[in-house]
Design a protein around this motif. Sequence first.
Motif, PDB file in Angstrom:
ATOM      1  N   ILE A  52     -15.319  58.146 -45.080  1.00 42.59           N
ATOM      2  CA  ILE A  52     -15.616  56.354 -45.594  1.00 42.59           C
ATOM      3  C   ILE A  52     -17.017  56.466 -46.312  1.00 42.59           C
ATOM      4  O   ILE A  52     -17.866  56.486 -45.546  1.00 42.59           O
ATOM      5  CB  ILE A  52     -15.413  55.474 -44.086  1.00 42.59           C
ATOM      6  CG1 ILE A  52     -14.761  56.718 -43.144  1.00 42.59           C
ATOM      7  CG2 ILE A  52     -15.830  53.896 -44.248  1.00 42.59           C
ATOM      8  CD1 ILE A  52     -14.377  55.261 -41.717  1.00 42.59           C
ATOM      9  N   ASP A  53     -17.184  55.183 -47.386  1.00 44.12           N
ATOM     10  CA  ASP A  53     -17.968  54.551 -47.870  1.00 44.12           C
ATOM     11  C   ASP A  53     -17.853  52.841 -47.389  1.00 44.12           C
ATOM     12  O   ASP A  53     -17.208  52.403 -47.537  1.00 44.12           O
ATOM     13  CB  ASP A  53     -17.256  54.762 -49.132  1.00 44.12           C
ATOM     14  CG  ASP A  53     -17.510  56.077 -49.728  1.00 44.12           C
ATOM     15  OD1 ASP A  53     -18.012  57.190 -49.362  1.00 44.12           O
ATOM     16  OD2 ASP A  53     -16.961  56.064 -50.847  1.00 44.12           O
ATOM     17  N   ILE A  54     -19.331  53.239 -47.257  1.00 44.22           N
ATOM     18  CA  ILE A  54     -20.067  52.123 -46.846  1.00 44.22           C
ATOM     19  C   ILE A  54     -20.534  51.338 -47.823  1.00 44.22           C
ATOM     20  O   ILE A  54     -21.710  51.142 -47.580  1.00 44.22           O
ATOM     21  CB  ILE A  54     -20.596  51.755 -45.322  1.00 44.22           C
ATOM     22  CG1 ILE A  54     -19.294  52.238 -44.335  1.00 44.22           C
ATOM     23  CG2 ILE A  54     -20.824  50.476 -44.722  1.00 44.22           C
ATOM     24  CD1 ILE A  54     -19.800  52.415 -42.915  1.00 44.22           C
ATOM     25  N   VAL A  55     -20.013  49.564 -48.662  1.00 43.89           N
ATOM     26  CA  VAL A  55     -20.480  49.377 -49.450  1.00 43.89           C
ATOM     27  C   VAL A  55     -20.881  47.726 -48.760  1.00 43.89           C
ATOM     28  O   VAL A  55     -19.797  46.994 -48.431  1.00 43.89           O
ATOM     29  CB  VAL A  55     -20.081  49.272 -50.263  1.00 43.89           C
ATOM     30  CG1 VAL A  55     -19.811  50.768 -51.187  1.00 43.89           C
ATOM     31  CG2 VAL A  55     -18.475  48.380 -51.012  1.00 43.89           C
ATOM     32  N   ARG A  56     -22.146  47.518 -49.676  1.00 44.91           N
ATOM     33  CA  ARG A  56     -22.479  46.178 -49.785  1.00 44.91           C
ATOM     34  C   ARG A  56     -21.402  45.355 -50.682  1.00 44.91           C
ATOM     35  O   ARG A  56     -21.261  45.265 -51.538  1.00 44.91           O
ATOM     36  CB  ARG A  56     -24.080  45.883 -49.680  1.00 44.91           C
ATOM     37  CG  ARG A  56     -24.503  44.429 -49.540  1.00 44.91           C
ATOM     38  CD  ARG A  56     -25.584  44.496 -49.874  1.00 44.91           C
ATOM     39  NE  ARG A  56     -26.713  45.015 -49.637  1.00 44.91           N
ATOM     40  CZ  ARG A  56     -27.520  45.830 -47.692  1.00 44.91           C
ATOM     41  NH1 ARG A  56     -27.115  43.829 -48.038  1.00 44.91           N
ATOM     42  NH2 ARG A  56     -28.375  45.998 -47.732  1.00 44.91           N
ATOM     43  N   TRP A  57     -20.940  43.848 -50.035  1.00 44.88           N
ATOM     44  CA  TRP A  57     -20.382  43.140 -51.031  1.00 44.88           C
ATOM     45  C   TRP A  57     -21.305  42.187 -51.266  1.00 44.88           C
ATOM     46  O   TRP A  57     -21.889  41.257 -50.908  1.00 44.88           O
ATOM     47  CB  TRP A  57     -19.407  41.876 -49.518  1.00 44.88           C
ATOM     48  CG  TRP A  57     -18.558  41.353 -50.586  1.00 44.88           C
ATOM     49  CD1 TRP A  57     -17.026  41.316 -51.404  1.00 44.88           C
ATOM     50  CD2 TRP A  57     -19.349  39.891 -50.488  1.00 44.88           C
ATOM     51  NE1 TRP A  57     -17.194  40.202 -51.398  1.00 44.88           N
ATOM     52  CE2 TRP A  57     -17.635  38.685 -51.449  1.00 44.88           C
ATOM     53  CE3 TRP A  57     -19.954  38.778 -50.175  1.00 44.88           C
ATOM     54  CZ2 TRP A  57     -18.232  37.520 -51.814  1.00 44.88           C
ATOM     55  CZ3 TRP A  57     -19.616  37.539 -50.393  1.00 44.88           C
ATOM     56  CH2 TRP A  57     -18.783  36.841 -51.311  1.00 44.88           C
ATOM     57  N   SER A  58     -20.950  41.604 -52.926  1.00 46.64           N
ATOM     58  CA  SER A  58     -22.282  40.544 -53.448  1.00 46.64           C
ATOM     59  C   SER A  58     -21.426  39.572 -53.974  1.00 46.64           C
ATOM     60  O   SER A  58     -20.308  39.234 -54.672  1.00 46.64           O
ATOM     61  CB  SER A  58     -22.765  41.404 -54.372  1.00 46.64           C
ATOM     62  OG  SER A  58     -23.881  40.412 -55.242  1.00 46.64           O
ATOM     63  N   ILE A  79     -15.127  50.334 -47.469  1.00 51.30           N
ATOM     64  CA  ILE A  79     -14.868  49.053 -47.275  1.00 51.30           C
ATOM     65  C   ILE A  79     -15.834  47.948 -47.557  1.00 51.30           C
ATOM     66  O   ILE A  79     -17.379  48.602 -47.784  1.00 51.30           O
ATOM     67  CB  ILE A  79     -15.382  49.052 -44.666  1.00 51.30           C
ATOM     68  CG1 ILE A  79     -16.280  49.400 -45.033  1.00 51.30           C
ATOM     69  CG2 ILE A  79     -14.344  49.897 -44.970  1.00 51.30           C
ATOM     70  CD1 ILE A  79     -17.127  49.397 -43.035  1.00 51.30           C
ATOM     71  N   ALA A  80     -16.319  47.020 -47.603  1.00 50.33           N
ATOM     72  CA  ALA A  80     -17.287  46.583 -47.941  1.00 50.33           C
ATOM     73  C   ALA A  80     -17.743  45.297 -46.865  1.00 50.33           C
ATOM     74  O   ALA A  80     -16.902  44.747 -46.669  1.00 50.33           O
ATOM     75  CB  ALA A  80     -16.772  45.734 -49.011  1.00 50.33           C
TER      76      ALA A  80
END
Length: 367
Positions: free
Chosen positions: A270-276, A235-236
């Motif tokens: 679950i990978d939690i990533v930062r949206w840019s 999820i971003a």
Amino acid sequence: MNAEFIEALGQLEKEKGISKDILIEAIEAALISGYKRNFHSAQNVRVDIDRMSGRVRVFARKNVVEDVLDPRLEISLDASKEINSSFELDDIVEIEVTPADFGRIAAQTAKQVVTQRIREAERSIIYQNFIEREDDIVTGIVQRTDNRYYYIDLGRVEAILPHNETMPGERFKHGDRVKTYVTKVEKSTKGPQIFVSRTHPGLLKRLFELEVPEIFEGIVEIRSVAREAGLRSKIAVYSRDTNVDPVGACVGHKGVRVQTVVNELRGEKIDIVRWSEEMDEWIANALSPSKVTSVTIYEEEKMARVIVPDHQLSLAIGKEGQNARLAAKLTNWKIDIKSESEAVDSISKTDSNSEVDFDSDLSTEES
């Protein structure tokens, strides 16, 4: 029927929200069919129910004509004048023809109509309640199963969970409590049909909304979700407040928030990533947990060429290409991943080919 019955219809109107007038009109329409069926009548009739007393009367409706061809549907001008001197040709004369025992038929018909209308009203209310819950989470109890579906009791209605909408290896038994995602609500002759899923990416999104107050409050926003149900998801997330770390908010203190979601999804990673907004940074983040050396963007092709350290290549690609595949789904971009060594070899080959071509051109000129 009597005044008590009319009062009961009024009570139904208050409790169920079904208009008393609409119910009476429906009963009148049903009684017309009942009269013709039970008394073998081909007459054109009207049924009238008194709104105060509940008294039921049947009237035959006849056209005023010069010459009567069908006495069931027509009446002569002279005969109509005997009833009321004001009648003229083409007027409609109503003559009461209420049978002696019509009250019994009326009571039975009224009961059937009211029961049917109550059922329809309840179905309509349930449908309206659940059509508003499409794309939302519902919790229910597994009631039964067959070869294709689980049937989930949601209180006033059953939801249908197809077996192919459950996660790999997931099995439910009678009495299990389960959270599902409402994918579709349809009307049917048997009432609303509610289809739910355990594999839809929306389930992951809604679970985080339940667990993370910052998402519910609109401070943190889930921008994108990619999911291979039961195996791994990404999820971003993005924060509208620079003082709030979106990834940290979703992970929670000591990972408690994300772990709650993982437990609900039976251990799904679950990978939690930062949206840019910067596409190169966004794609690099999407390939987490691998580290990225560089990202080259090709806007027209909507493709990115990513270079990763040699020891990170397998991590970037993932088991059976899973990490790269999820990153591509998350960003909606094609991603070509190469290790640093592969990138150097590719450049060397390109340079070598250029030199060969150059030498070949010189040889041609000299000759």
